[in-house]
Scaffold this motif. Structure first.
Motif, mmCIF file in Angstrom:
data_model
loop_
_atom_site.group_PDB
_atom_site.id
_atom_site.type_symbol
_atom_site.label_atom_id
_atom_site.label_comp_id
_atom_site.label_asym_id
_atom_site.label_seq_id
_atom_site.Cartn_x
_atom_site.Cartn_y
_atom_site.Cartn_z
ATOM 1 N N LEU A 37 0.806 -1.218 0.000
ATOM 2 C CA LEU A 37 0.000 0.000 0.000
ATOM 3 C C LEU A 37 0.841 1.271 0.000
ATOM 4 O O LEU A 37 0.313 2.358 -0.206
ATOM 5 C CB LEU A 37 -0.936 0.017 1.208
ATOM 6 C CG LEU A 37 -1.984 -1.085 1.257
ATOM 7 C CD1 LEU A 37 -2.792 -0.976 2.529
ATOM 8 C CD2 LEU A 37 -2.888 -1.024 0.053
ATOM 9 N N GLY A 38 2.131 1.120 0.278
ATOM 10 C CA GLY A 38 2.998 2.294 0.332
ATOM 11 C C GLY A 38 2.798 3.131 1.582
ATOM 12 O O GLY A 38 2.918 4.352 1.547
ATOM 13 N N VAL A 39 2.471 2.466 2.687
ATOM 14 C CA VAL A 39 2.307 3.152 3.967
ATOM 15 C C VAL A 39 3.221 2.485 4.996
ATOM 16 O O VAL A 39 3.810 1.442 4.723
ATOM 17 C CB VAL A 39 0.836 3.119 4.464
ATOM 18 C CG1 VAL A 39 -0.079 3.842 3.494
ATOM 19 C CG2 VAL A 39 0.347 1.695 4.678
ATOM 20 N N SER A 40 3.315 3.071 6.169
ATOM 21 C CA SER A 40 4.168 2.498 7.208
ATOM 22 C C SER A 40 3.488 1.308 7.889
ATOM 23 O O SER A 40 2.258 1.178 7.862
ATOM 24 C CB SER A 40 4.514 3.555 8.256
ATOM 25 O OG SER A 40 3.366 3.900 8.997
ATOM 26 N N ILE A 41 4.311 0.489 8.516
ATOM 27 C CA ILE A 41 3.792 -0.647 9.280
ATOM 28 C C ILE A 41 2.924 -0.132 10.428
ATOM 29 O O ILE A 41 1.880 -0.708 10.728
ATOM 30 C CB ILE A 41 4.942 -1.534 9.808
ATOM 31 C CG1 ILE A 41 5.670 -2.198 8.628
ATOM 32 C CG2 ILE A 41 4.429 -2.585 10.775
ATOM 33 C CD1 ILE A 41 6.959 -2.907 9.014
ATOM 34 N N SER A 42 3.333 0.978 11.038
ATOM 35 C CA SER A 42 2.544 1.518 12.158
ATOM 36 C C SER A 42 1.168 1.995 11.687
ATOM 37 O O SER A 42 0.193 1.904 12.438
ATOM 38 C CB SER A 42 3.292 2.643 12.872
ATOM 39 O OG SER A 42 3.490 3.740 12.017
ATOM 40 N N THR A 43 1.073 2.461 10.445
ATOM 41 C CA THR A 43 -0.230 2.866 9.906
ATOM 42 C C THR A 43 -1.146 1.659 9.788
ATOM 43 O O THR A 43 -2.297 1.686 10.234
ATOM 44 C CB THR A 43 -0.068 3.551 8.529
ATOM 45 O OG1 THR A 43 0.671 4.754 8.694
ATOM 46 C CG2 THR A 43 -1.408 3.851 7.892
ATOM 47 N N VAL A 44 -0.636 0.579 9.209
ATOM 48 C CA VAL A 44 -1.440 -0.640 9.058
ATOM 49 C C VAL A 44 -1.800 -1.194 10.431
ATOM 50 O O VAL A 44 -2.930 -1.624 10.658
ATOM 51 C CB VAL A 44 -0.700 -1.697 8.203
ATOM 52 C CG1 VAL A 44 -1.512 -2.981 8.108
ATOM 53 C CG2 VAL A 44 -0.402 -1.158 6.812
ATOM 54 N N SER A 45 -0.866 -1.140 11.350
ATOM 55 C CA SER A 45 -1.120 -1.615 12.713
ATOM 56 C C SER A 45 -2.228 -0.797 13.380
ATOM 57 O O SER A 45 -3.083 -1.352 14.079
ATOM 58 C CB SER A 45 0.161 -1.530 13.535
ATOM 59 O OG SER A 45 -0.070 -1.950 14.847
ATOM 60 N N SER A 46 -2.232 0.522 13.137
ATOM 61 C CA SER A 46 -3.277 1.362 13.753
ATOM 62 C C SER A 46 -4.645 1.083 13.142
ATOM 63 O O SER A 46 -5.661 1.194 13.821
ATOM 64 C CB SER A 46 -2.924 2.847 13.642
ATOM 65 O OG SER A 46 -2.971 3.287 12.312
ATOM 66 N N TRP A 47 -4.688 0.696 11.868
ATOM 67 C CA TRP A 47 -5.971 0.290 11.264
ATOM 68 C C TRP A 47 -6.463 -0.976 11.941
ATOM 69 O O TRP A 47 -7.626 -1.107 12.276
ATOM 70 C CB TRP A 47 -5.823 0.000 9.780
ATOM 71 C CG TRP A 47 -5.432 1.154 8.917
ATOM 72 C CD1 TRP A 47 -5.524 2.481 9.206
ATOM 73 C CD2 TRP A 47 -4.892 1.067 7.609
ATOM 74 N NE1 TRP A 47 -5.061 3.224 8.156
ATOM 75 C CE2 TRP A 47 -4.671 2.387 7.152
ATOM 76 C CE3 TRP A 47 -4.566 0.013 6.761
ATOM 77 C CZ2 TRP A 47 -4.147 2.662 5.898
ATOM 78 C CZ3 TRP A 47 -4.047 0.282 5.507
ATOM 79 C CH2 TRP A 47 -3.842 1.602 5.084
#
Length: 99
Positions: A37-47
């Protein structure tokens, strides 16, 4: 007197649970989703934890990535839902009236 809503749905929590279930079932690491997705791991984790929700663009990419219809990512009870295209087809069928 106002009627109370009998059904409450926390969209973030439902999405978080559905997405987490899909990712774990398919054994896909957070880093793979983030990279695609081109985002950070922390972004996916927060989702996945329900802290925040993906933007419209990221949600569209996520739907494409998972191969799931959006309703399956929005709701852990989506198995009870009728897909949109089926619903539209049902609306076009004229009911028979007994004569």
């Amino acid at each position: 007197m106002a009627r109370k809503r009998q059904f409450h749905c926390d969209v973030r929590a439902s999405f978080a649970a559905a997405f987490s279930n899909w990712r774990r079932k398919n054994r896909i690491p957070l880093k793979n989703v983030a990279k695609h997705l081109g985002v950070s791991i922390s972004t996916v984790s927060s989702w996945e934890s329900g802290e925040c929700f993906p933007t419209g663009y990221n949600f569209e990419i996520l739907v494409e990535y998972t191969g799931l219809p959006p309703c399956k990512l929005f709701c852990v009870m989506a198995y009870k839902c009728v897909p949109g295209e089926c619903f539209l087809a049902l609306r076009q069928i004229k009911p028979r009236h007994p004569r």
